[in-house]
Motif scaffolding. Structure first.
Motif, PDB file in Angstrom:
ATOM      1  N   SER A  76       0.843  -1.203   0.000  1.00 41.58           N
ATOM      2  CA  SER A  76       0.000   0.000   0.000  1.00 41.58           C
ATOM      3  C   SER A  76       0.873   1.246   0.000  1.00 41.58           C
ATOM      4  CB  SER A  76      -0.917   0.016   1.230  1.00 41.58           C
ATOM      5  OG  SER A  76      -0.142   0.037   2.426  1.00 41.58           O
ATOM      6  N   THR A  77       2.199   1.057   0.018  1.00 43.95           N
ATOM      7  CA  THR A  77       3.121   2.192   0.066  1.00 43.95           C
ATOM      8  C   THR A  77       4.299   1.953  -0.881  1.00 43.95           C
ATOM      9  OG1 THR A  77       4.153   1.176   2.025  1.00 43.95           O
ATOM     10  CG2 THR A  77       2.535   2.917   2.418  1.00 43.95           C
ATOM     11  N   THR A  78       5.397   1.439  -0.358  1.00 44.41           N
ATOM     12  CA  THR A  78       6.612   1.206  -1.151  1.00 44.41           C
ATOM     13  C   THR A  78       7.164  -0.181  -0.864  1.00 44.41           C
ATOM     14  OG1 THR A  78       7.195   3.552  -1.138  1.00 44.41           O
ATOM     15  CG2 THR A  78       8.975   2.002  -1.603  1.00 44.41           C
ATOM     16  N   SER A  79       7.578  -0.876  -1.915  1.00 40.57           N
ATOM     17  CA  SER A  79       8.206  -2.186  -1.774  1.00 40.57           C
ATOM     18  C   SER A  79       9.478  -2.236  -2.612  1.00 40.57           C
ATOM     19  CB  SER A  79       7.263  -3.304  -2.253  1.00 40.57           C
ATOM     20  OG  SER A  79       6.224  -3.513  -1.333  1.00 40.57           O
ATOM     21  N   VAL A 110      -5.379   1.731  -8.442  1.00 42.18           N
ATOM     22  CA  VAL A 110      -4.186   2.063  -7.670  1.00 42.18           C
ATOM     23  C   VAL A 110      -3.555   3.275  -8.339  1.00 42.18           C
ATOM     24  CG1 VAL A 110      -1.915   1.305  -6.888  1.00 42.18           C
ATOM     25  CG2 VAL A 110      -3.812  -0.318  -6.968  1.00 42.18           C
ATOM     26  N   THR A 111      -3.310   4.318  -7.560  1.00 41.25           N
ATOM     27  CA  THR A 111      -2.853   5.584  -8.130  1.00 41.25           C
ATOM     28  C   THR A 111      -1.431   5.924  -7.674  1.00 41.25           C
ATOM     29  OG1 THR A 111      -3.834   6.807  -6.272  1.00 41.25           O
ATOM     30  CG2 THR A 111      -5.203   6.492  -8.232  1.00 41.25           C
ATOM     31  N   GLY A 112      -0.821   6.827  -8.422  1.00 43.67           N
ATOM     32  CA  GLY A 112       0.503   7.319  -8.061  1.00 43.67           C
ATOM     33  C   GLY A 112       1.566   6.249  -8.078  1.00 43.67           C
ATOM     34  N   ILE A 113       1.543   5.397  -9.105  1.00 41.35           N
ATOM     35  CA  ILE A 113       2.505   4.290  -9.183  1.00 41.35           C
ATOM     36  C   ILE A 113       3.810   4.793  -9.796  1.00 41.35           C
ATOM     37  CG2 ILE A 113       2.953   1.987 -10.103  1.00 41.35           C
ATOM     38  CD1 ILE A 113      -0.109   1.668 -10.360  1.00 41.35           C
ATOM     39  N   HIS A 114       4.915   4.529  -9.088  1.00 44.32           N
ATOM     40  CA  HIS A 114       6.252   4.879  -9.573  1.00 44.32           C
ATOM     41  C   HIS A 114       7.114   3.622  -9.538  1.00 44.32           C
ATOM     42  CE1 HIS A 114       5.598   9.310  -9.274  1.00 44.32           C
ATOM     43  NE2 HIS A 114       4.767   8.937  -8.298  1.00 44.32           N
ATOM     44  N   LEU A 115       7.735   3.304 -10.659  1.00 47.01           N
ATOM     45  CA  LEU A 115       8.631   2.160 -10.749  1.00 47.01           C
ATOM     46  C   LEU A 115      10.036   2.637 -11.069  1.00 47.01           C
ATOM     47  CD1 LEU A 115       6.583  -0.427 -12.872  1.00 47.01           C
ATOM     48  CD2 LEU A 115       6.592  -0.104 -10.396  1.00 47.01           C
ATOM     49  N   VAL A 121       8.917  -0.283  -6.101  1.00 44.66           N
ATOM     50  CA  VAL A 121       7.521  -0.018  -6.468  1.00 44.66           C
ATOM     51  C   VAL A 121       6.939   0.889  -5.401  1.00 44.66           C
ATOM     52  CG1 VAL A 121       5.243  -1.009  -6.899  1.00 44.66           C
ATOM     53  CG2 VAL A 121       7.302  -2.277  -7.569  1.00 44.66           C
ATOM     54  N   SER A 122       6.491   2.073  -5.792  1.00 45.27           N
ATOM     55  CA  SER A 122       5.863   3.011  -4.856  1.00 45.27           C
ATOM     56  C   SER A 122       4.472   3.365  -5.365  1.00 45.27           C
ATOM     57  CB  SER A 122       6.694   4.291  -4.724  1.00 45.27           C
ATOM     58  OG  SER A 122       7.994   4.010  -4.244  1.00 45.27           O
ATOM     59  N   ILE A 123       3.514   3.414  -4.449  1.00 44.27           N
ATOM     60  CA  ILE A 123       2.164   3.821  -4.825  1.00 44.27           C
ATOM     61  C   ILE A 123       1.657   4.850  -3.815  1.00 44.27           C
ATOM     62  CG2 ILE A 123       1.754   1.550  -5.836  1.00 44.27           C
ATOM     63  CD1 ILE A 123      -0.151   0.964  -3.531  1.00 44.27           C
ATOM     64  N   GLU A 124       0.679   5.636  -4.255  1.00 46.17           N
ATOM     65  CA  GLU A 124       0.118   6.672  -3.383  1.00 46.17           C
ATOM     66  C   GLU A 124      -1.275   6.328  -2.876  1.00 46.17           C
ATOM     67  OE1 GLU A 124       0.371  10.343  -5.526  1.00 46.17           O
ATOM     68  OE2 GLU A 124       2.555  10.222  -5.768  1.00 46.17           O
ATOM     69  N   GLY A 125      -1.988   5.461  -3.596  1.00 39.73           N
ATOM     70  CA  GLY A 125      -3.331   5.101  -3.163  1.00 39.73           C
ATOM     71  C   GLY A 125      -3.739   3.732  -3.667  1.00 39.73           C
TER      72      GLY A 125
END
Length: 215
Positions: free
Chosen positions: A143-146, A165-170, A201-205
């Motif tokens: 739900s945050t960063t892995s 799922v929003t705000g995904i950064h790879l 992997v980072s996500i915001e929502g």
């Protein structure tokens, strides 16, 4: 203080290679036939739990499990509310584990497989790190960063568990993403690859399932 970790061996597809993951201070739980698997490979489970309805020679194997486990909990195969894997998961949670790794949670019964994957949501809600591993997959949830390490699984797929799922950064992937959105039912996140030994992997929502896999 070292993190407390439980290894659950369930009754799905199991392989002796999984035993290499065992550390000296791990809590070892055998769920249903997973307990017999451990004993047959010289591992004494701290807890054997389940209805044990998958045993072949039921009374002989049940007695063997009882004699070779520190503790044993047997449920009625009909009058019960939890699957064997969920009962093992709950036992690990009651013992306040920081990490739970589940083997044998994937098998021919898709209903059981899907129910077991949903246990990752329960663990995340209680801030417990949890993953499911078999010979072809390593499944986790964020739900945050892995941080994703190269574990010999060449593919990394991202699938939403929530509607989006929003705000995904790879970072560190062959196909990077910046502030992307994945919605349930989309295959855009399937079959990515690590470009380095580790990726982030980072996500915001939302909740994002991370499946590292090989054919």
């Amino acid at each position: 203080m070292a993190a407390k970790r439980a290894l659950i061996f369930s009754g799905g597809l199991l392989h002796p290679d999984f035993l290499n993951e065992i550390r000296e201070d791990d809590l070892i739980i055998g769920a249903d036939r997973g307990a017999l698997f451990l004993i047959e490979h010289g591992i004494r489970p701290h807890l054997a739990i389940g209805d044990f309805d998958s045993l072949t020679d039921h009374m002989t194997e049940l007695r063997r499990i009882e004699e070779n486990s520190d503790e044993m909990i047997v449920f009625d195969p009909v009058d019960k509310d939890l699957s064997d894997t969920e009962a093992a998961f709950e036992a690990a949670m009651e013992r306040h584990m920081d990490d739970i790794l589940i083997f044998g949670a994937v098998g021919t019964r898709f209903d059981h497989t899907l129910a077991n994957v949903q246990l990752l949501v329960r663990a995340l809600q209680h801030q417990v790190r949890c993953a499911i591993q078999d010979m072809n997959n390593y499944i986790s949830l964020t739900s945050t960063t892995s941080v994703i390490s190269n574990m010999g699984y060449p593919y990394v797929s991202l699938l939403p568990v929530t509607s989006e799922v929003t705000g995904i950064h790879l970072k560190g992937f062959q196909y990077p993403l910046e502030n992307a959105t994945l919605r349930m039912g989309q295959s855009r996140g399937v079959s990515n690859h690590l470009a380095e030994e580790q990726g982030t992997v980072s996500i915001e929502g939302g909740l994002l399932l991370i499946i590292q896999s090989r054919d």
